[in-house]
Design an enzyme around this catalytic site. Structure first.
Site, PDB file in Angstrom:
ATOM      1  N   GLN A 128      -4.269  -1.856   9.831  1.00  0.00           N
ATOM      2  CA  GLN A 128      -4.187  -3.178   9.194  1.00  0.00           C
ATOM      3  C   GLN A 128      -4.698  -4.256  10.153  1.00  0.00           C
ATOM      4  OE1 GLN A 128      -3.156  -3.808   5.897  1.00  0.00           O
ATOM      5  NE2 GLN A 128      -3.842  -5.886   6.315  1.00  0.00           N
ATOM      6  N   LYS A 180       0.842  -1.204   0.000  1.00  0.00           N
ATOM      7  CA  LYS A 180       0.000   0.000   0.000  1.00  0.00           C
ATOM      8  C   LYS A 180       0.880   1.259   0.000  1.00  0.00           C
ATOM      9  CE  LYS A 180      -3.620  -2.658   2.219  1.00  0.00           C
ATOM     10  NZ  LYS A 180      -4.251  -3.106   3.467  1.00  0.00           N
ATOM     11  N   ASP A 184     -10.761   2.209   4.158  1.00  0.00           N
ATOM     12  CA  ASP A 184     -10.965   0.761   4.055  1.00  0.00           C
ATOM     13  C   ASP A 184     -12.452   0.427   3.956  1.00  0.00           C
ATOM     14  OD1 ASP A 184      -8.859  -0.987   3.813  1.00  0.00           O
ATOM     15  OD2 ASP A 184      -8.392  -1.026   5.961  1.00  0.00           O
TER      16      ASP A 184
END
Ligand code: NAD
Length: 293
Positions: free
Chosen positions: A96, A52, A119
């Site tokens: 994450q 990312k 997200d």
């Protein structure tokens, strides 16, 4: 049989994003800034977060990586989230997953400002998505939708069978594909670990989305001739012929499934790369205040 090339599509998307950044820079606007919080030493999580960050660099976004040991307390992590919520330079951020057992993932997800939730895991974004309102779509389903769109895969009236009902993949993609519009207008069956006769359900599908987490679970004789197969799985299995001793496989047994498909995603090189591209698209939307003006 056509391979749905996530590598090619994600490169195209990144070129488009890079061109957007050039325009923003030319007019003296704000450069999109994505922050990522990584807790602990999980090799898979490290690979995902690095990819990312690398993608941010490729497209000219600003990125920040906040790394903490696995023994960080929940209170400390919540403090980091609060800081990112309040930092005007950070447009969007991700924490994450998975997090260490002593941290409540739901509490962390709820603490993220939904306007920075690139997200798309916050219930506000999930609820808005379900109602067809502007929302940050969860990155993997968003990446799949973009893949269907860019390959002009017909979806209206098609029967789509989703295998797996997680909050981050199976359930949201089942909602998105059943929504009005393109890609969408599918008749969707959402299957899971309690489904009776899963092979029979999958055999009815024009479009199969497999998000189970079991290596090579979906077999060739489950697939209707000409079906489109989207394999979301990323599983590392032993392979003595490889230098590393392992290789990546999906949730679909590629060798037996591919011959029956009109289109199929490879693993690696399919949905995984689209997920990262979708995260980048969400970050640009966050910076431009596209979803929440
Ligand atoms: P999860 O473990 O949260 O959910 C798995 C789902 O599969 C559950 O809903 C369960 O009901 C279903 N399931 C389990 N066993 C089953 C069985 N025997 N029959 C039918 N259904 C069964 O998984 P997830 O987070 O959705 O991830 C699924 C896979 O996708 C994993 O391999 C994961 O690594 C991968 N993944 C990939 C990306 C990407 O970017 N490509 C993103 C997220 C997850």
């Amino acid at each position: 049989m056509t391979l749905l090339d996530g590598k090619l599509l994600s490169e195209n998307i990144k070129s488009e994003l890079s061109a957007e950044v050039d325009l923003i820079r030319a007019r003296g606007g704000k450069i999109p800034h994505l922050a990522a919080v990584l807790v602990g030493e999980s090799p898979a999580s490290q690979v995902y977060v690095q990819s990312k960050i690398r993608s941010c660099e490729q497209v000219g976004f600003k990125s920040s990586l906040i790394q903490r040991e696995a023994d960080i307390s929940e209170a400390e992590l919540l403090e980091i989230v609060r800081g990112l919520n309040e930092d005007p330079d950070v447009d969007g951020f991700i924490v994450q997953l998975p997090l260490p057992k002593h941290i409540d993932e739901e509490r962390i997800t709820l603490a993220i400002d939904h306007r920075k939730d690139v997200d798309g895991f916050h219930p506000i974004n999930f609820g808005r998505m379900a109602q067809g309102l502007p929302a940050f779509l969860p990155a993997t389903p968003y990446g799949i939708m973009e893949m269907l769109r860019r390959y002009n895969i017909e979806t209206a009236g098609k029967h789509c069978v989703v295998v797996g009902r997680s909050n981050i993949v199976g359930t949201p993609i089942s909602i998105l594909l059943s929504r009005k519009g393109y890609p969408g207008d599918c008749t969707v069956t959402l299957t899971h670990s309690r489904t009776r006769d899963l092979p029979a359900e999958v055999r009815r599908a024009d479009i199969v989305v497999a998000a189970i987490g079991i290596p090579e679970f979906v077999k060739g004789d489950w697939i209707k001739e000409g079906a489109v197969v989207i394999d979301v799985g990323i599983n590392r299995i032993a392979d003595a012929t490889k230098k590393t001793g392992t290789r990546l496989v999906g949730d679909v047994e590629f060798s037996t499934v591919a011959p029956h498909c009109s289109h199929i995603t490879p693993v690696p090189g399919g949905v995984g790369l689209m997920t990262v591209a979708a995260l980048m698209m969400n970050t640009l939307k966050a910076c431009n205040r596209t979803i929440y003006p």
